[in-house]
Design a protein around this motif. Structure first.
Motif, PDB file in Angstrom:
ATOM      1  N   GLU A 193       0.832  -1.212   0.000  1.00  0.00           N
ATOM      2  CA  GLU A 193       0.000   0.000   0.000  1.00  0.00           C
ATOM      3  C   GLU A 193       0.861   1.255   0.000  1.00  0.00           C
ATOM      4  N   ALA A 194       1.882   1.273   0.830  1.00  0.00           N
ATOM      5  CA  ALA A 194       2.776   2.433   0.902  1.00  0.00           C
ATOM      6  C   ALA A 194       3.520   2.627  -0.413  1.00  0.00           C
ATOM      7  N   LEU A 195       3.976   1.547  -1.021  1.00  0.00           N
ATOM      8  CA  LEU A 195       4.667   1.629  -2.301  1.00  0.00           C
ATOM      9  C   LEU A 195       3.743   2.208  -3.372  1.00  0.00           C
ATOM     10  N   ALA A 196       2.506   1.741  -3.390  1.00  0.00           N
ATOM     11  CA  ALA A 196       1.556   2.194  -4.405  1.00  0.00           C
ATOM     12  C   ALA A 196       1.267   3.697  -4.287  1.00  0.00           C
ATOM     13  N   ARG A 197       1.433   4.261  -3.093  1.00  0.00           N
ATOM     14  CA  ARG A 197       1.192   5.703  -2.881  1.00  0.00           C
ATOM     15  C   ARG A 197       2.456   6.554  -3.004  1.00  0.00           C
ATOM     16  N   ASN A 198       3.614   5.923  -3.020  1.00  0.00           N
ATOM     17  CA  ASN A 198       4.885   6.640  -2.990  1.00  0.00           C
ATOM     18  C   ASN A 198       5.243   7.184  -4.377  1.00  0.00           C
ATOM     19  N   LYS A 199       5.096   8.479  -4.554  1.00  0.00           N
ATOM     20  CA  LYS A 199       5.356   9.127  -5.846  1.00  0.00           C
ATOM     21  C   LYS A 199       6.829   9.064  -6.250  1.00  0.00           C
ATOM     22  N   ALA A 200       7.712   8.757  -5.310  1.00  0.00           N
ATOM     23  CA  ALA A 200       9.131   8.652  -5.636  1.00  0.00           C
ATOM     24  C   ALA A 200       9.451   7.330  -6.343  1.00  0.00           C
ATOM     25  N   MET A 201       8.540   6.381  -6.253  1.00  0.00           N
ATOM     26  CA  MET A 201       8.737   5.088  -6.908  1.00  0.00           C
ATOM     27  C   MET A 201       8.363   5.206  -8.387  1.00  0.00           C
ATOM     28  N   PRO A 202       8.992   4.398  -9.224  1.00  0.00           N
ATOM     29  CA  PRO A 202       8.617   4.407 -10.649  1.00  0.00           C
ATOM     30  C   PRO A 202       7.137   4.060 -10.814  1.00  0.00           C
TER      31      PRO A 202
END
Length: 155
Positions: A127-136
């Motif tokens: 969930e956190a990854l899906a919201r993290n705009k810094a991730m591709p």
């Protein structure tokens, strides 16, 4: 970082060294579980933060890695209990939750692709990854797809 090289286990009781990662050896202790040999000193991998040493394992195909571990268990049955305690969940949580770039999370997502049980266990990190705009964007989208499939399974 150099990709890990799997080799036929090197038993040096009470350790069994399984692979080499950038000049360090990764293996298991008879009783204490997974460890890393650095400068001739063994360090237990007994916390999520210690999984930083395991990140290169994510460069391996998950099925190849699991088959390798199954072979180690057959060849060295005394170490089987320790081998089975590979900290996959902690490794994936570490890769998804602490990486500032997209490289390790993308590798973790590949390991999670066909494993809904493990996806469920790292749901908060997905969930956190899906919201993290810094991730591709592609990694965020894969994380969202996994979340949606988890929701569909639980309905």
């Amino acid at each position: 970082m150099i990709a890990p090289a799997l080799f036929l286990a090197d038993e040096a009781r009470p350790y069994c060294w399984l692979m080499e990662i950038s000049g360090r050896k990764l293996g298991v202790h008879l009783r204490d579980g997974w460890c890393m040999l650095v400068h001739d000193q063994a360090h237990l991998i007994n916390s999520e933060s210690m999984c930083v040493h395991l990140l290169p394992v994510l460069e391996l195909d998950v099925q190849d890695f699991l088959e390798f571990l199954a072979g180690v268990e057959l060849r060295f049955p005394d170490y089987a209990a320790s081998v089975r305690r590979f900290p996959a969940k902690s490794l994936l949580k570490h890769a998804l939750g602490t990486s500032v770039g997209g490289y390790w999370p993308t590798k973790a997502l590949a390991w999670l692709e066909d494993d809904p049980t493990m996806q469920q266990s790292v749901k908060a990190e997905l969930e956190a990854l899906a919201r993290n705009k810094a991730m591709p964007q592609e990694a965020r989208q894969r994380g969202r797809r996994m979340m949606r499939s988890l929701c569909a399974i639980s309905v």
